[in-house]
Design an enzyme around this catalytic site. Structure first.
Site, PDB file in Angstrom:
ATOM      1  N   HIS A 265       0.835  -1.207   0.000  1.00  0.00           N
ATOM      2  CA  HIS A 265       0.000   0.000   0.000  1.00  0.00           C
ATOM      3  C   HIS A 265       0.872   1.261   0.000  1.00  0.00           C
ATOM      4  O   HIS A 265       0.682   2.159  -0.828  1.00  0.00           O
ATOM      5  CB  HIS A 265      -0.898  -0.015   1.242  1.00  0.00           C
ATOM      6  CG  HIS A 265      -1.760   1.195   1.397  1.00  0.00           C
ATOM      7  ND1 HIS A 265      -3.091   1.222   1.051  1.00  0.00           N
ATOM      8  CD2 HIS A 265      -1.491   2.440   1.875  1.00  0.00           C
ATOM      9  CE1 HIS A 265      -3.594   2.412   1.291  1.00  0.00           C
ATOM     10  NE2 HIS A 265      -2.642   3.178   1.799  1.00  0.00           N
ATOM     11  N   GLU A 266       1.831   1.306   0.908  1.00  0.00           N
ATOM     12  CA  GLU A 266       2.694   2.486   0.978  1.00  0.00           C
ATOM     13  C   GLU A 266       3.610   2.588  -0.246  1.00  0.00           C
ATOM     14  O   GLU A 266       3.980   3.684  -0.656  1.00  0.00           O
ATOM     15  CB  GLU A 266       3.516   2.464   2.274  1.00  0.00           C
ATOM     16  CG  GLU A 266       2.681   2.457   3.555  1.00  0.00           C
ATOM     17  CD  GLU A 266       1.667   3.585   3.635  1.00  0.00           C
ATOM     18  OE1 GLU A 266       1.865   4.629   2.983  1.00  0.00           O
ATOM     19  OE2 GLU A 266       0.658   3.421   4.346  1.00  0.00           O
ATOM     20  N   HIS A 269       1.817   4.655  -2.784  1.00  0.00           N
ATOM     21  CA  HIS A 269       1.973   6.093  -2.530  1.00  0.00           C
ATOM     22  C   HIS A 269       3.340   6.580  -3.011  1.00  0.00           C
ATOM     23  O   HIS A 269       3.452   7.583  -3.725  1.00  0.00           O
ATOM     24  CB  HIS A 269       1.840   6.376  -1.035  1.00  0.00           C
ATOM     25  CG  HIS A 269       0.436   6.392  -0.526  1.00  0.00           C
ATOM     26  ND1 HIS A 269      -0.535   7.210  -1.045  1.00  0.00           N
ATOM     27  CD2 HIS A 269      -0.159   5.702   0.480  1.00  0.00           C
ATOM     28  CE1 HIS A 269      -1.673   7.023  -0.391  1.00  0.00           C
ATOM     29  NE2 HIS A 269      -1.471   6.112   0.532  1.00  0.00           N
ATOM     30  N   GLU A 295      -4.487   8.146  -2.999  1.00  0.00           N
ATOM     31  CA  GLU A 295      -4.976   6.899  -2.408  1.00  0.00           C
ATOM     32  C   GLU A 295      -5.321   5.879  -3.481  1.00  0.00           C
ATOM     33  O   GLU A 295      -5.200   4.668  -3.252  1.00  0.00           O
ATOM     34  CB  GLU A 295      -6.187   7.185  -1.521  1.00  0.00           C
ATOM     35  CG  GLU A 295      -6.582   6.039  -0.614  1.00  0.00           C
ATOM     36  CD  GLU A 295      -5.499   5.667   0.394  1.00  0.00           C
ATOM     37  OE1 GLU A 295      -5.497   4.498   0.846  1.00  0.00           O
ATOM     38  OE2 GLU A 295      -4.662   6.520   0.732  1.00  0.00           O
TER      39      GLU A 295
END
Length: 501
Positions: A265-266, A269, A295
């Site tokens: 997930h990170e 980003h 996001e």
């Protein structure tokens, strides 16, 4: 109007120079924040809060200076390229919002949020909401005052939401959340009634092994460690610039898939940040479009890539080698996509119930900001709604209303962008898959170049050139819609749980 040698108005160059200096200060403040959350000794808070407050105040003063207003007025109606007009549009928006807020309030908010972080961390560790409540009261008061200055006639929460998503209004967020609730609640109920039980991974998985595997996952996806790093933090996050975009994760020795999912997930980003144009650094064209788009990038990689069966056909052997397990790709895929209706933690939630966590936070935040909910009542209201929406009650505040870091940052209005981003992720991935031949096979082979190129071309390289709605339409051919996410969820989880839908 004076011009530079290449026919760019001197006012434009001057404006961009001022904006750049404010940007550099903001990025330096980000590093101070990263250090506080990752490496700074606990005793450093009193000095750090003053440092961050001072930097915030100086950056604010640059953007609200009367000369910035004069430069914007001088450029009004100037003969500029489309890109330069977009730069002026974005700087004007920031200037007009910031000029209404007193510098001393900006400094006070920055100082208060810096001081709030260790208070929140200690309160969560001690499972004591009462220890954080006075700080939350203070931050709410400051952010209400901020919103009042920005637009005294607007809903305060809508004003705060616009700090994170400037071009999709709050009614759009409410519509999307309602569409998700209508589409997902019946699906979650059907899953609860299903007799099919996807595979579960059990055992003890040392943090050192998890750290090594998350590092391997980042390398597999193409993370550039020369422009980033992986660390641990109480709440996973990513921050940085196109030259230095860092990621953090955290570990639970009984849940090895959680750290993997949060790291991917990170990565999403950081991957977006690293994909922003380097030659536009210090300009709106070198900055992300907003948190809905940001996001979307993290949820796209976490869910549409990292939780796909194709990814696990690629990665299961590495998982098995790290933990001395013998999972099949199908078993790993099932375990990564189990729906847990008894999970209290948002960042550990499955892909479906996750959005009910967002609805809960959205409702509570709106009531807090409006003054319709007393801070002292937050734990009770939180637990009651968790029970109503997810059928589970937290055992303590640490896994209830203290689990998220956002309120200690004063980030009221942030949470809706998580669901907006998930919806956009599904829409973007569908558009990419329609243009990339056999995307699943490429993921299974560890070939991410085509997906990366599509995202760079359609999202990353534009910075803030387009508004959010314009960017979405250009990339996907239609406005933001929850249809792709709901269809994707029904198809994926219908197959996993043998549902007749």
């Amino acid at each position: 109007m004076a011009t530079t040698d290449d026919s760019v108005p001197a006012a434009y160059e001057d404006l961009l120079d001022r904006y750049g200096r404010a940007t550099y200060l903001g990025d330096a403040n980000g590093i101070l924040s990263w250090d506080q959350e990752v490496m700074m000794p606990e005793g450093g808070t009193p000095a750090r809060s003053k440092q961050r407050g001072a930097v915030s105040a100086v950056a604010h003063d640059i953007l609200v200076d009367d000369e910035v207003a004069d430069l914007l007025d001088e450029l009004d109606g100037a003969d500029l390229s489309d890109e330069r007009r977009a730069v002026v549009r974005e700087i004007r928006r920031e200037h007009e919002r910031k000029v209404r807020v007193p510098t001393d309030l900006v400094e006070e908010i920055s100082t208060a949020t810096s001081e709030a972080h260790p208070v929140w961390a200690d309160a969560r560790n001690e499972d004591e909401f009462d220890a954080f409540a006075p700080t939350l009261e203070r931050l709410l008061d400051l952010k209400r005052r901020y919103a009042e200055h920005v637009d005294p006639d607007a809903d305060h929460y809508a004003t705060l939401f616009a700090d994170y998503e400037p071009y999709l209004d709050l009614s759009t967020a409410e519509r999307v959340l309602e569409e998700l609730r209508e589409g997902l609640v019946p699906l979650i109920e059907a899953i609860g009634d299903s007799e099919t039980e996807p595979y579960t991974i059990s055992g003890t998985f040392p943090e050192s092994d998890q750290l090594e595997l998350t590092h391997e996952a980042l390398s597999t996806l193409g993370y550039d460690f020369e422009r980033g790093r992986l660390d641990t933090a109480p709440h996973p996050f990513s921050m940085g610039t196109q030259f230095d975009a860092r990621v953090t994760t955290r570990f639970d020795q009984s849940e090895p898939l959680d750290s993997l999912a949060s790291t991917i997930h990170e990565f999403g980003h950081a991957n977006y940040t690293l994909g922003l144009p380097q030659d536009a650094y210090g300009s709106p064209l070198g900055e992300h479009r907003g948190l809905t788009v940001h996001e979307s990038q993290s949820r796209l990689f976490e869910n549409h890539v990292g939780r796909s069966e194709a990814f696990w056909r690629l990665f299961v052997d590495r998982f098995n080698a790290q933990y001395d397990t013998d999972l099949t790709a199908r078993q790993a895929y099932e375990a990564a996509n189990r729906v847990y209706d008894d999970n209290c933690i948002r960042v550990e939630a499955d892909e479906l119930t996750y959005h009910l966590h967002i609805v809960l936070r959205f409702e509570i935040e709106r009531e807090l900001v409006a003054g319709d909910l007393a801070v002292a009542d937050v734990p009770t209201v939180w637990n009651d709604r968790m029970d109503a929406y997810l059928g589970v009650r937290p055992d303590g505040d640490d896994e209830g209303c203290l689990q998220d870091i956002h309120w200690s940052h004063g980030s009221f209005g942030y949470f809706p962008t998580y669901s907006l981003g998930s919806v956009l992720a599904a829409q973007l991935y569908a558009a990419a898959a329609a243009e990339i031949d056999d995307l699943d096979s490429k993921i299974e082979a560890g070939e991410f170049d085509a997906l990366q190129a599509w995202l760079r071309e359609n999202v990353h390289e534009h910075g803030r050139r387009y508004t959010t709605d314009e960017l979405i339409e250009r990339a996907t051919g239609e406005p933001l819609t929850a249809e792709y996410f709901v269809e994707y969820a029904e198809s994926k989880f219908g197959e996993l749980y043998d549902l007749d839908r």
